[in-house]
Design a protein around this motif. Structure first.
Motif, short mmCIF file in Angstrom:
data_model
loop_
_atom_site.label_atom_id
_atom_site.label_comp_id
_atom_site.label_asym_id
_atom_site.label_seq_id
_atom_site.Cartn_x
_atom_site.Cartn_y
_atom_site.Cartn_z
N GLU A 400 45.93 45.99 44.54
CA GLU A 400 46.55 44.94 43.73
C GLU A 400 46.75 43.67 44.55
O GLU A 400 46.56 42.55 44.03
CB GLU A 400 47.88 45.40 43.15
N GLU A 461 43.61 59.12 39.24
CA GLU A 461 44.63 58.33 39.94
C GLU A 461 44.16 56.89 40.15
O GLU A 461 44.88 55.93 39.86
CB GLU A 461 44.97 58.99 41.29
N GLU A 464 43.90 55.05 36.78
CA GLU A 464 45.17 54.56 36.24
C GLU A 464 45.64 53.30 36.95
O GLU A 464 46.15 52.37 36.31
CB GLU A 464 46.23 55.67 36.34
N LYS A 465 45.45 53.24 38.27
CA LYS A 465 45.87 52.05 39.01
C LYS A 465 45.02 50.84 38.60
O LYS A 465 45.56 49.74 38.37
CB LYS A 465 45.77 52.28 40.52
N MET A 467 43.41 50.46 35.83
CA MET A 467 43.73 50.13 34.45
C MET A 467 45.00 49.28 34.39
O MET A 467 45.08 48.29 33.64
CB MET A 467 43.92 51.40 33.62
N GLU A 468 45.96 49.63 35.20
CA GLU A 468 47.20 48.85 35.28
C GLU A 468 46.90 47.42 35.74
O GLU A 468 47.42 46.44 35.19
CB GLU A 468 48.17 49.54 36.25
N ILE A 469 46.05 47.31 36.77
CA ILE A 469 45.66 45.98 37.28
C ILE A 469 44.90 45.20 36.22
O ILE A 469 45.15 44.01 36.01
CB ILE A 469 44.81 46.15 38.56
N TYR A 470 43.98 45.89 35.53
CA TYR A 470 43.19 45.21 34.51
C TYR A 470 44.10 44.64 33.42
O TYR A 470 43.95 43.47 33.01
CB TYR A 470 42.18 46.18 33.89
N LYS A 471 45.03 45.44 32.94
CA LYS A 471 45.92 44.97 31.87
C LYS A 471 46.80 43.82 32.33
O LYS A 471 47.14 42.93 31.55
CB LYS A 471 46.79 46.13 31.38
N LYS A 472 47.16 43.83 33.60
CA LYS A 472 48.09 42.82 34.11
C LYS A 472 47.40 41.49 34.39
O LYS A 472 47.96 40.42 34.16
CB LYS A 472 48.75 43.35 35.39
#
Length: 491
Positions: A400, A461, A464-465, A467-472
């Motif tokens: 990130e 794992e 998911e990380k 995906m979190e970065i992509y959405k943010k």
């Protein structure tokens, strides 16, 4: 210092424009009895004996012309040097040392023979060891061009005043050499044809449908040259140049390019000048991108894997870039970055395209292998996590952090105030007028392909990380909807 033929043609051009110069050429051609018949593809040709000179004459013309225009600095020019802290006395002393010493002459000719051209900016770099952007006065010399043909030389000047004439005359000279001289005498064919194309653009860009006109003229010249020249290396190089020109100027129609490649491979496959590995790589690179444009998944994968095998494309990239300057996008690769425009570097673009077609074909394991074996297919931190087979909390945080740094560099070209840069990015990256809009589009599509591969291959794992970065930081609604549909269908 002008050649007699250049001066006469210039006078005719000034009096009656290009038509007057063509009329003068026609009278000269009538007086020639030993020239091969002129097919009149680019107007009337010019006898090479009128403009080819020996080495000593070429040196005298080039150096005396450079000294006349660039050997002293006008008051207007000195203003530019003042910006770099170089006073008039110092500037003129350095120019005198360059233009009136043997060492200066040797340096001048080394550059001219190696590069085939020299302009004021390059001369200043030679004299002062600095690259400076110097605006030229209206009537000044722009460029000196020099090419060798067996034991003779083509030396040609480009002036800013009546620039269209000097470009017209240069294209006329190159055309005349193609028509009247054996092709094997062209020792730097890629370079001179590049200058030929540039001069055609400068002289004829105002003409409607210039691209098609240029391709038509080039094709006619090459057909004529093919017919009147024995097999030689330059003949093969000219055909390759033709293929690359049609590819660059295809404007979405690649059928002609593919036909030219098929014909070229058939003609040269069993020749004593059979295709080299570099030439095979060049053709595979063109066919790879054509297949991508035509959405032919199998061919994209076939050519992409060929280019990556034994690092073929990487091994020959520098040579291909030197010969075809605009063909391979050569922005420096950025292994730490995941948010970038992948089209700006030829290798990063290759990985992004190949990964996309692996996903389209459902070949996720092969996509995973690509990500594990090539750091430029993702980025350093993602690559390391895949190679190690596990993700520590520190690695996930670092991924990130790298994304935030990518964003800061795109927004403000600085790693200061990263938080503010990220906020500005998030407000504007979906807007088409934003300067980093295409970066976001490119990075989103590529990251979603990585996410699909990670999901299918059960790297949850890391999935998911990311995906979190992509959405943010990178969420683009229509792209994300396709990922959602993909995951729903797969589950």
């Amino acid at each position: 210092m002008l050649l007699d033929c250049d001066e006469q043609l210039f006078m005719a051009y000034k009096q009656k424009s290009e038509k007057g110069a063509e009329n003068l050429l026609a009278t000269w051609l009538e007086a020639e009895s030993n020239l091969q018949e002129d097919p009149k593809i680019l107007g009337t040709s010019l006898s090479p004996k009128l403009f080819l000179v020996n080495e000593e004459t070429a040196k005298n013309i080039a150096f005396s012309t450079a000294r006349k225009y660039w050997g002293r600095v006008s008051t207007e020019m000195q203003m530019y040097f003042d910006k770099y802290g170089l006073d008039a006395k110092f500037v003129n002393e350095r120019l005198n040392a360059f233009f009136y010493t043997q060492k200066g002459k040797e340096t001048f000719f080394e550059q001219l023979f190696a590069q085939h051209t020299i302009d004021l900016e390059r001369l200043i770099w030679l004299v002062f060891g600095k690259r400076m952007q110097i605006a030229m006065p209206v009537n000044e010399l722009q460029t000196i061009i020099l090419y060798k043909f067996q034991d003779e030389y083509l030396v040609h000047m480009m002036y800013k005043e009546h620039a269209s004439f000097w470009h017209w005359l240069f294209t006329k000279k190159v055309y005349s050499l193609l028509i009247h001289r054996p092709l094997e005498q062209f020792t730097f064919l890629y370079e001179i044809m590049g200058h030929f194309e540039q001069s055609m653009k400068e002289n004829c860009e105002h003409v409607d449908n210039f691209v098609n006109n240029y391709k038509t003229i080039l094709d006619k010249c090459i057909t004529h040259v093919d017919k009147h020249n024995a097999s030689c290396l330059a003949k093969k190089q000219l055909r390759l140049y033709q293929i690359v020109v049609h590819y660059r100027l295809a404007e979405g129609d690649n059928n002609c390019v593919k036909a030219l490649i098929t014909s070229f491979e058939a003609d040269w496959r069993y020749s004593m000048y059979a295709l080299t590995e570099k030439e095979k790589v060049l053709i595979a690179y063109l066919l790879f991108h054509i297949a991508h444009q035509e959405k032919d998944n199998e061919l994209v994968i076939q050519y992409g894997e060929y280019l990556l095998e034994d690092e073929r494309l990487n091994n020959y990239a520098i040579e291909i870039m030197l010969e075809y300057k605009e063909l391979l996008p050569n922005r420096k690769p950025t292994p730490p970055a995941i948010i970038k425009n992948y089209e700006l570097n030829f290798l990063e673009n290759l990985y992004a395209i190949l990964l996309d077609h692996y996903v389209r074909m459902g070949r996720y394991q092969e996509g995973l292998v690509l990500l594990k074996e090539h750091v430029l297919a993702s980025n350093k931190k993602i690559h390391a996590a895949l190679v190690e087979g596990s993700c520590s909390n520190e690695q996930l945080i670092a991924i990130e952090a790298y994304v935030q740094q990518d964003i800061a560099l795109h927004v403000n070209n600085s790693l200061q105030h990263i938080g503010l840069s990220v906020e500005e990015w998030r407000q504007h990256y979906r807007q088409s007028e934003a300067p980093y809009y295409f970066v976001a589009q490119s990075a989103s599509l590529h990251l979603l392909n990585i996410l699909k591969i990670l999901f299918v291959t059960e790297h949850y794992e890391l999935f998911e990380k990311l995906m979190e970065i992509y959405k943010k930081y990178l969420l683009i609604d229509d792209h994300f909807e396709k990922l959602r549909v993909f995951i729903s269908a797969y589950v």
